[in-house]
Design a protein around this motif. Structure first.
Motif, mmCIF file in Angstrom:
data_model
loop_
_atom_site.group_PDB
_atom_site.id
_atom_site.type_symbol
_atom_site.label_atom_id
_atom_site.label_comp_id
_atom_site.label_asym_id
_atom_site.label_seq_id
_atom_site.Cartn_x
_atom_site.Cartn_y
_atom_site.Cartn_z
ATOM 1 N N TRP A 99 39.836 43.400 42.129
ATOM 2 C CA TRP A 99 40.764 42.356 42.584
ATOM 3 C C TRP A 99 42.060 42.975 43.093
ATOM 4 O O TRP A 99 42.558 42.586 44.154
ATOM 5 N N ARG A 100 42.613 43.944 42.360
ATOM 6 C CA ARG A 100 43.845 44.600 42.791
ATOM 7 C C ARG A 100 43.675 45.259 44.148
ATOM 8 O O ARG A 100 44.555 45.177 45.012
ATOM 9 N N ALA A 101 42.546 45.906 44.355
ATOM 10 C CA ALA A 101 42.341 46.670 45.586
ATOM 11 C C ALA A 101 41.977 45.785 46.772
ATOM 12 O O ALA A 101 42.380 46.073 47.904
ATOM 13 N N LEU A 102 41.241 44.698 46.545
ATOM 14 C CA LEU A 102 40.603 43.989 47.645
ATOM 15 C C LEU A 102 41.215 42.635 47.982
ATOM 16 O O LEU A 102 40.913 42.073 49.031
ATOM 17 N N ARG A 103 42.089 42.094 47.146
ATOM 18 C CA ARG A 103 42.530 40.719 47.351
ATOM 19 C C ARG A 103 43.306 40.524 48.653
ATOM 20 O O ARG A 103 43.346 39.412 49.170
ATOM 21 N N LYS A 104 43.911 41.586 49.185
ATOM 22 C CA LYS A 104 44.642 41.459 50.442
ATOM 23 C C LYS A 104 43.934 42.144 51.608
ATOM 24 O O LYS A 104 44.499 42.290 52.684
ATOM 25 N N MET A 105 42.667 42.535 51.377
ATOM 26 C CA MET A 105 41.886 43.160 52.433
ATOM 27 C C MET A 105 40.933 42.135 53.035
ATOM 28 O O MET A 105 40.709 41.055 52.494
ATOM 29 N N ASP A 106 40.362 42.489 54.176
ATOM 30 C CA ASP A 106 39.437 41.593 54.859
ATOM 31 C C ASP A 106 38.002 41.710 54.351
ATOM 32 O O ASP A 106 37.117 41.008 54.839
ATOM 33 N N VAL A 107 37.771 42.588 53.385
ATOM 34 C CA VAL A 107 36.421 42.780 52.862
ATOM 35 C C VAL A 107 36.176 41.790 51.728
ATOM 36 O O VAL A 107 36.880 41.804 50.719
ATOM 37 N N PRO A 108 35.220 40.893 51.850
ATOM 38 C CA PRO A 108 34.974 39.925 50.772
ATOM 39 C C PRO A 108 34.330 40.597 49.566
ATOM 40 O O PRO A 108 33.500 41.496 49.710
ATOM 41 N N TYR A 109 34.730 40.145 48.402
ATOM 42 C CA TYR A 109 34.056 40.626 47.197
ATOM 43 C C TYR A 109 33.430 39.455 46.453
ATOM 44 O O TYR A 109 33.904 38.318 46.508
ATOM 45 N N TYR A 110 32.346 39.742 45.783
ATOM 46 C CA TYR A 110 31.574 38.770 45.027
ATOM 47 C C TYR A 110 31.461 39.268 43.587
ATOM 48 O O TYR A 110 31.501 40.472 43.333
ATOM 49 N N VAL A 111 31.312 38.349 42.658
ATOM 50 C CA VAL A 111 31.240 38.716 41.247
ATOM 51 C C VAL A 111 29.965 38.156 40.641
ATOM 52 O O VAL A 111 29.719 36.936 40.669
ATOM 53 N N TYR A 112 29.137 39.028 40.087
ATOM 54 C CA TYR A 112 28.020 38.606 39.244
ATOM 55 C C TYR A 112 28.540 38.481 37.822
ATOM 56 O O TYR A 112 28.985 39.452 37.210
ATOM 57 N N ALA A 113 28.472 37.285 37.254
ATOM 58 C CA ALA A 113 28.988 37.072 35.904
ATOM 59 C C ALA A 113 28.087 37.670 34.836
ATOM 60 O O ALA A 113 28.550 38.048 33.752
ATOM 61 N N HIS A 114 26.802 37.761 35.080
ATOM 62 C CA HIS A 114 25.826 38.335 34.145
ATOM 63 C C HIS A 114 25.935 37.748 32.738
ATOM 64 O O HIS A 114 25.851 38.457 31.735
ATOM 65 N N GLY A 115 26.150 36.455 32.656
ATOM 66 C CA GLY A 115 26.169 35.784 31.368
ATOM 67 C C GLY A 115 27.399 35.996 30.529
ATOM 68 O O GLY A 115 27.474 35.503 29.401
ATOM 69 N N MET A 116 28.408 36.686 31.055
ATOM 70 C CA MET A 116 29.560 37.066 30.250
ATOM 71 C C MET A 116 30.584 35.953 30.089
ATOM 72 O O MET A 116 31.624 36.149 29.457
ATOM 73 N N LEU A 117 30.299 34.763 30.644
ATOM 74 C CA LEU A 117 31.142 33.590 30.416
ATOM 75 C C LEU A 117 30.450 32.569 29.517
ATOM 76 O O LEU A 117 30.896 31.429 29.397
ATOM 77 N N ASP A 118 29.395 32.954 28.881
ATOM 78 C CA ASP A 118 28.666 32.042 28.004
ATOM 79 C C ASP A 118 29.521 31.682 26.795
ATOM 80 O O ASP A 118 30.112 32.562 26.157
ATOM 81 N N PRO A 119 29.632 30.395 26.426
ATOM 82 C CA PRO A 119 30.455 30.010 25.274
ATOM 83 C C PRO A 119 29.938 30.532 23.955
ATOM 84 O O PRO A 119 30.651 30.467 22.942
ATOM 85 N N TRP A 120 28.728 31.048 23.896
ATOM 86 C CA TRP A 120 28.216 31.646 22.656
ATOM 87 C C TRP A 120 29.147 32.724 22.154
ATOM 88 O O TRP A 120 29.369 32.846 20.946
ATOM 89 N N PHE A 121 29.719 33.511 23.069
ATOM 90 C CA PHE A 121 30.620 34.584 22.652
ATOM 91 C C PHE A 121 31.885 34.011 22.016
ATOM 92 O O PHE A 121 32.405 34.550 21.038
ATOM 93 N N ARG A 122 32.389 32.924 22.562
ATOM 94 C CA ARG A 122 33.577 32.277 21.995
ATOM 95 C C ARG A 122 33.299 31.767 20.581
ATOM 96 O O ARG A 122 34.134 31.911 19.685
#
Length: 423
Positions: A99-122
């Motif tokens: 995010w720091r490197a790419l947020r002001k660049m023209d190259v789009p970035y995508y994020v695979y969450a890979h289950g790491m937002l599952d409420p089970w962890f919470r």
């Protein structure tokens, strides 16, 4: 397209996400795309040398968070070479650094969450969740908000992700995960595995293949297998996977207390033909996880025509259930016992029908070519800019787990010391 994958490690013991990067990367490269991977691993580890895709080794990173001072400068210097950048996973520096490197660049970035937002962890690790909240607003929230898309592998995962943090905004997209079926003959792979494990000849193998980790429900499986072992004299549990948390001793103690230690084998991590041979030599596959984003091993089992017994916390349970490729039950000891009992009650003709359906389910839902088509289509869409894209609902979406037919209730230059490895 020229695509850069960003990962914290390419260590195969880290689980399914890196296997997905490896397999999808090879498949997309075979289709004419240029695929490269950047990792925060140190240069001198063996799995770096063995990685089959062009690899930029930027580590070693520091600490559990994986901070690497050279990472952001490297990205700023090289990202413009790519049409898209894909970040795999959350909660480590490779995501926030992207995010720091790419947020002001023209190259789009995508994020695979890979289950790491599952409420089970919470719910399971509330203190860790509070720690995550201390940097969620200024780190991960921004990473997701400004991504061209946040990619989930199932709709179940997408809905669950909304329940972990109230401050949540993302352009959500679902790209079904995929894997490859083995190429060699099943009989050849099976026999090679049994030659390496002759004590499993003529056994009805119940196969678990994955990390030995509490979230996988390994302790429940050992306890549930005790009943199955009493009812099935030739049954044998194969607990195949790496033990990075040193949990195997405790699991073996559970087995000893139930008098089934001699009915369980612990071969460690199986790879390559030995892994595929284990699938083909097994009677059924079991994954009773408390939380599982996708479960690469589930798809691999189906690719080998092996029915699967899964908990209703494995996010592809609905597909398994609706297709009749296995059975589903709650993530409890009793639920796991019912999975095994239901499988035990089937006659051989019904089992064979389910084996045929398992492979059909793989071909229809989880084959690699489907994933490549879906991911390529997403990357070709014109990015609208993460901050301007639609937000997810402010309140968690209501979810149901209604049972279906087969449900069982109960700097700008590259730093000198970084390295690129091209295989």
């Amino acid at each position: 397209m020229k695509i850069l994958h960003l990962v914290s490690t390419v260590d195969p013991r880290s689980g399914g996400p890196i296997e997905g990067v490896r397999q999808s990367g090879l498949a997309m490269a075979a289709s004419g795309h240029q695929i490269e991977v950047a990792t925060l691993d140190p240069i001198d580890v063996p799995y770096v040398r063995d990685f089959p895709l062009p690899l930029h080794v930027l580590g070693p990173a520091r600490g559990h968070y994986g901070y690497c001072a050279d990472y952001v400068p490297w990205l700023r210097a090289h990202a413009a070479r790519f049409d898209a950048v894909i970040v795999h996973g959350l909660w480590q520096y490779h995501g926030y650094g992207a995010w720091r490197a790419l947020r002001k660049m023209d190259v789009p970035y995508y994020v695979y969450a890979h289950g790491m937002l599952d409420p089970w962890f919470r719910l399971t690790y509330p203190l860790k969740h509070l720690k995550k909240w201390t940097y969620w607003p200024w780190a991960e929230y921004r990473v997701l908000r400004d991504a061209a898309a946040v990619i989930f592998t199932t709709d179940e995962e997408r809905l669950l992700a909304r329940e972990s943090f109230w401050l949540y905004r993302a352009n959500e997209r679902v790209v079904p995960f995929g894997t490859n079926a083995p190429r060699d003959e099943p009989a050849v792979l099976r026999e090679a595995f049994l030659r390496a494990s002759p004590h499993l000849q003529n056994k009805r193998i119940v196969l678990f293949l994955g990390r030995l980790h509490p979230k996988k429900g390994c302790d429940m499986l050992v306890r549930a297998f005790a009943e199955h072992a009493r009812e099935t004299p030739d049954a044998h549990l194969l607990m195949a996977g790496p033990d990075q948390g040193n949990w195997q001793g405790a699991l073996q103690a559970i087995a000893q207390s139930h008098g089934i230690a001699h009915r369980i084998s612990w071969p460690g991590m199986l790879q390559g033909n030995l892994k595929w041979g284990a699938f083909y030599a097994s009677d059924v596959f079991v994954l009773p996880s408390h939380q599982e984003n996708f479960g690469v091993s589930v798809a691999e089992a189906l690719a080998c025509g092996l029915p699967v017994l899964v908990s209703d916390k494995v996010n592809v349970w609905r597909e398994i259930e609706s297709d009749g490729a296995g059975f589903v039950a709650p993530d409890t000891v009793a639920g796991t016992q019912r999975l095994l009992a239901t499988w035990r009650s089937l006659d051989e003709s019904t089992r064979n029908t389910m084996r045929v359906q398992a492979r059909r389910t793989f071909d229809a839902r989880f084959a690699m070519d489907g994933m490549v088509r879906s991911l390529t289509a997403l990357l070709h869409e014109p990015p609208a800019g993460g901050a301007m894209q639609s937000a997810a609902a402010a309140v968690p979406a209501a979810r149901t787990r209604a049972g279906l037919a087969m449900r069982i209730e109960p700097s700008s230059e590259q730093p000198e010391h970084t390295a690129s490895v091209r295989n």
